[in-house]
Design a protein around this motif. Structure first.
Motif, mmCIF file in Angstrom:
data_model
loop_
_atom_site.group_PDB
_atom_site.id
_atom_site.type_symbol
_atom_site.label_atom_id
_atom_site.label_comp_id
_atom_site.label_asym_id
_atom_site.label_seq_id
_atom_site.Cartn_x
_atom_site.Cartn_y
_atom_site.Cartn_z
ATOM 1 N N GLN A 1 0.838 -1.210 0.000
ATOM 2 C CA GLN A 1 0.000 0.000 0.000
ATOM 3 C C GLN A 1 0.866 1.252 0.000
ATOM 4 O OE1 GLN A 1 -2.503 -0.527 3.403
ATOM 5 N NE2 GLN A 1 -3.895 -1.934 2.359
ATOM 6 N N ASP A 2 1.949 1.256 0.772
ATOM 7 C CA ASP A 2 2.839 2.413 0.811
ATOM 8 C C ASP A 2 3.473 2.653 -0.556
ATOM 9 O OD1 ASP A 2 2.256 2.769 3.458
ATOM 10 O OD2 ASP A 2 4.076 1.786 4.194
ATOM 11 N N SER B 1 2.286 1.752 -3.429
ATOM 12 C CA SER B 1 1.221 2.202 -4.324
ATOM 13 C C SER B 1 0.945 3.694 -4.135
ATOM 14 C CB SER B 1 -0.045 1.391 -4.074
ATOM 15 O OG SER B 1 -1.097 1.850 -4.880
ATOM 16 N N LYS B 2 0.890 4.145 -2.902
ATOM 17 C CA LYS B 2 0.655 5.564 -2.630
ATOM 18 C C LYS B 2 1.814 6.408 -3.146
ATOM 19 C CE LYS B 2 -2.378 4.949 1.327
ATOM 20 N NZ LYS B 2 -2.543 5.097 2.776
ATOM 21 N N GLY B 3 3.029 5.902 -3.021
ATOM 22 C CA GLY B 3 4.193 6.617 -3.555
ATOM 23 C C GLY B 3 4.110 6.745 -5.069
ATOM 24 N N GLN C 1 1.368 6.770 -6.848
ATOM 25 C CA GLN C 1 0.298 7.725 -7.154
ATOM 26 C C GLN C 1 0.788 9.164 -6.984
ATOM 27 O OE1 GLN C 1 -2.902 6.545 -4.582
ATOM 28 N NE2 GLN C 1 -3.507 4.828 -5.884
ATOM 29 N N ALA C 2 1.600 9.412 -5.974
ATOM 30 C CA ALA C 2 2.135 10.752 -5.753
ATOM 31 C C ALA C 2 3.041 11.160 -6.916
ATOM 32 C CB ALA C 2 2.903 10.805 -4.432
ATOM 33 N N ASN D 1 0.813 11.922 -9.912
ATOM 34 C CA ASN D 1 0.159 13.234 -9.750
ATOM 35 C C ASN D 1 1.140 14.375 -10.008
ATOM 36 O OD1 ASN D 1 -2.254 11.994 -9.113
ATOM 37 N ND2 ASN D 1 -1.963 12.179 -6.899
#
Length: 44
Positions: A27-28, A30-32, A34-35, A38
Motif C-alpha cells: 500500500q505504501d 502504491s501511494k508513492g 500515485q504521488a 500526480n
C-alpha cells in the motif's frame, strides 16, 4: 503432539504478521507511485 501444535500455532502467527507487513508495504509503494503520477501530471 503438543510440541507440534505449539510449533504450528507459532508458525501461523508469524505468517499472519508477515502478510500484514507485506500488505502494508504494498500500500505504501502504491501511494508513492500515485504521488509521482500526480506530480508528473501537474508538471505537464
Amino acid at each position: 503432539m503438543s510440541r507440534y501444535l505449539a510449533f504450528a500455532l507459532a508458525l501461523f502467527a508469524v505468517t499472519l504478521t508477515a502478510c500484514n507487513t507485506i500488505a502494508g508495504a504494498g500500500q505504501d509503494i502504491s501511494k508513492g507511485g500515485q504521488a509521482i503520477t500526480n506530480s508528473a501530471e501537474k508538471a505537464k
